[in-house]
Design an enzyme around this catalytic site. Structure first.
Site, short mmCIF file in Angstrom:
data_model
loop_
_atom_site.label_atom_id
_atom_site.label_comp_id
_atom_site.label_asym_id
_atom_site.label_seq_id
_atom_site.Cartn_x
_atom_site.Cartn_y
_atom_site.Cartn_z
CE LYS A 170 45.41 41.19 30.36
NZ LYS A 170 44.42 42.38 30.99
CD GLU A 243 58.38 39.79 41.55
OE1 GLU A 243 57.90 39.69 42.80
OE2 GLU A 243 59.40 39.76 41.04
CB CYS A 277 52.73 43.57 45.62
SG CYS A 277 54.00 44.44 45.16
CD GLU A 374 47.25 40.68 48.64
OE1 GLU A 374 46.90 39.79 47.92
OE2 GLU A 374 48.43 41.24 48.19
P1 NAD Z 1 44.91 39.74 38.75
O1 NAD Z 1 45.67 38.58 39.05
O2 NAD Z 1 43.28 39.72 38.96
O3 NAD Z 1 45.01 40.39 37.37
C1 NAD Z 1 46.30 40.94 37.20
C2 NAD Z 1 46.36 40.68 35.41
O4 NAD Z 1 46.25 39.43 34.98
C3 NAD Z 1 45.33 41.75 34.55
O5 NAD Z 1 46.05 42.26 33.60
C4 NAD Z 1 44.56 40.55 34.32
O6 NAD Z 1 43.47 40.80 33.18
C5 NAD Z 1 45.16 39.56 33.87
N1 NAD Z 1 44.65 38.01 33.87
C6 NAD Z 1 43.49 38.00 34.80
N2 NAD Z 1 43.29 36.35 34.49
C7 NAD Z 1 44.32 36.06 33.79
C8 NAD Z 1 44.60 34.57 33.09
N3 NAD Z 1 43.81 33.55 33.28
N4 NAD Z 1 45.92 34.64 32.39
C9 NAD Z 1 46.42 35.69 31.92
N5 NAD Z 1 46.28 36.93 32.49
C10 NAD Z 1 45.15 37.13 33.24
O7 NAD Z 1 45.47 40.65 39.84
P2 NAD Z 1 44.97 42.32 40.36
O8 NAD Z 1 43.89 42.21 41.13
O9 NAD Z 1 45.07 42.98 39.01
O10 NAD Z 1 46.37 42.76 41.40
C11 NAD Z 1 46.04 42.41 42.70
C12 NAD Z 1 47.00 41.33 43.14
O11 NAD Z 1 48.32 41.73 42.57
C13 NAD Z 1 47.10 41.43 44.46
O12 NAD Z 1 47.24 40.12 44.79
C14 NAD Z 1 48.80 41.76 44.89
O13 NAD Z 1 49.49 41.51 45.94
C15 NAD Z 1 49.51 41.46 43.47
N6 NAD Z 1 50.46 42.29 43.15
C16 NAD Z 1 51.82 41.80 43.33
C17 NAD Z 1 52.62 42.69 43.06
C18 NAD Z 1 54.19 41.91 43.46
O14 NAD Z 1 55.24 42.59 43.02
N7 NAD Z 1 54.34 40.70 43.91
C19 NAD Z 1 52.70 43.77 42.87
C20 NAD Z 1 51.34 44.24 42.53
C21 NAD Z 1 50.26 43.69 42.72
#
Ligand code: NAD
Length: 470
Positions: A170, A243, A277, A374
């Site tokens: 997803k 991650e 990230c 962040e």
């Molecule tokens: P997010 O957590 O809002 O969303 C990520 C995904 O999770 C989306 O597909 C979203 O629809 C889904 N999602 C949201 N709520 C959910 C739930 N309750 N259950 C299951 N899925 C759910 O994150 P974002 O805003 O898309 O990304 C930004 C964040 O991601 C930043 O904090 C960044 O640091 C982190 N990030 C980390 C890495 C890494 O490798 N550590 C890489 C990229 C981004």
């Protein structure tokens, strides 16, 4: 956009039973295409299809799965311009950076194809043969964010398939099209049900993480979502790779050459408009070089050409979404009110796109939100220090622990300090580079488990001991 997209369930392209939702181009702030929305029932169908496909996929000879991953790499490569354009349209990054992302997706697919799944002989004696094998876990649920959407989808899907699992992915509802297209291409190669894609918001992700037919979830995204996934995974003890967010610190030692490190520091902090990230998110600089380095960074920031990612010559695109932009604005405003000095940028550009120029903020310290939280956007706080031990303490004084870096000429000293950073990757004279053969993951609230290399591949398996009494 003329092209329309479908969900991939059991090898079929199907419309979303929940209708469609608009996807916004961050360069214009306007919708440019409609994405199908899956119902919870369609998520269940995808998981069921992946479960059926797993029965035979897991037993394929290793070489056959490797050959299919090679074939997928070729498909991605052959469609790279279309994929890069999709990434720019929905994510916002300049087209050259989107091309880099597609190239990385190809390289990672090939590198993952080439990995071997080891068999370790623990004992081979007159009476016993004991071997450690690795079995695929089953159906893997993959949930991805919006910053590097295609590359992260590949990071999740390829090791899962390579080690004999099937997948339901997803993507973020903000950047779904590149992944829908990727899974279409994968389905030109693999049997039906091996790779499925469903789209929607957090609730669609929840339908995956709560489904008892899913044996593992690999998630890249924010820490609060990771915590929710961990709760949902408890019911059937899903395996997890999380991650999560980062707030990476860099420490510039007094012997570093500001002219040499400034361009590299800028690139490390502002890659993908800071929406990475493991970007450099807080920079600690010795007071002897502080003003000089701040000014050099601000100068590089002023030289960026800001604009829509599809426009030629643009080096700096928009922030991906209005919520992220509002967070960046709020953090810079708060820093201003705490007495920090904004050296360049510091205000949203006029117009309908989500443009915010690269911004350098000086004269602040830990305890200010812009340093402690962040930002995940185009602003870098630069913090002065007098004593290296203080810089290390400030760098480690954060709940996150994804990456960190030390910059200086004396590599022995820099390395000794880097090894005291509380994080999953400690870089010296660089920051943020990830490689397909090197395990990558977070400490503390940045998550657990690693991706990439043999260690990353084995996260998609359960160890199985085969104990032969001869
Ligand atoms: P997010 O957590 O809002 O969303 C990520 C995904 O999770 C989306 O597909 C979203 O629809 C889904 N999602 C949201 N709520 C959910 C739930 N309750 N259950 C299951 N899925 C759910 O994150 P974002 O805003 O898309 O990304 C930004 C964040 O991601 C930043 O904090 C960044 O640091 C982190 N990030 C980390 C890495 C890494 O490798 N550590 C890489 C990229 C981004």
């Amino acid at each position: 956009m003329e092209r329309s997209f479908s969900l991939s369930i059991g090898g079929q392209s199907v419309p979303g039973d929940r209708g469609t939702f608009a996807v916004i181009n961050p360069a214009t702030g306007e919708s440019f295409a409609e994405c199908p929305a899956a119902t919870p029932d369609q998520v269940n169908q995808a998981v069921a299809a992946a479960g059926v496909a797993f029965r035979s996929w897991q037993h394929l000879a290793d070489g056959e799965r490797q050959a299919m991953l090679e074939a997928i790499a070729e498909k991605i490569e052959a469609n790279s311009e279309e994929l890069a354009t999709l990434v720019t349209l929905e994510q916002g990054k300049p087209l050259d950076l989107a091309r880099f992302e597609v190239g990385a997706a190809v390289a990672w697919t090939r590198a993952t194809a080439a990995l071997a799944i080891p068999v370790k002989v623990i004992e081979d004696t007159a009476h016993k043969l004991i071997e450690l094998h690795h079995r695929p876990v089953g159906v893997v649920g993959s949930i991805t964010p919006w910053n590097w959407p295609l590359m992260i989808a590949v990071w999740h899907i390829m090791p899962a398939l390579r080690s004999g699992n099937t997948v339901v992915i997803k993507p973020s509802s903000l950047t779904p099209f590149n992944t829908l297209r990727l899974v279409e291409l994968i389905n030109e190669v693999v049997p039906p049900g091996v790779a499925n894609c469903v789209t929607g918001e957090g609730g669609t992700g929840r339908a995956i993480t709560a489904n008892p037919g899913v044996q593992k979830v690999v998630f890249t995204g924010s820490t609060p979502t990771g915590q929710d996934i961990m709760r949902a995974a408890a019911d059937n003890l899903k395996r997890l790779t999380l991650e999560l967010g980062g707030n990476d610190a860099g420490i510039v030692l007094p012997d570093a050459d500001p002219a040499v490190v400034a361009p590299k520091l800028f690139q490390s902090a502002f890659l993908n408009m800071g929406q990475t990230c493991a970007a450099l998110k807080r920079l600690y600089v010795h007071e002897s070089q502080y003003d000089d380095l701040c000014e050099r960074l601000a100068q590089i920031a002023r030289e960026q050409k800001i604009g829509p990612g599809l426009e030629a010559g643009v080096t700096f695109g928009p922030v991906q979404n209005p919520e992220q932009l509002a967070l960046v604005e709020a953090l810079v405003e708060d820093a201003r009110q705490q007495g920090a000095k904004v050296l360049c940028g510091g205000a949203r550009l006029n117009g309908s796109g989500y443009f915010y120029p690269p911004t350098i903020v000086a004269g602040l310290s830990n305890g200010v939100r812009l340093v402690d939280e962040e930002q995940f956007g185009p602003v870098l706080p630069v913090i002065p220090y007098a004593d290296v031990e203080d810089a290390l303490r400030m760098a480690n004084d954060n709940p996150n622990g994804l990456g960190g870096s030390v910059w200086g000429k004396d590599l022995t000293r820099a390395r000794a300090l880097a090894q005291r950073l509380e994080c999953g990757t400690a870089w010296i004279n660089g920051h943020g580079e990830v490689l397909p053969h090197c395990p990558f993951g977070g400490h503390k609230m940045s998550g657990f488990g690693v991706e990439f290399g043999e260690e990353g591949l084995l996260e998609y398996t359960n160890p199985q001991l085969v104990h032969v009494c001869k």
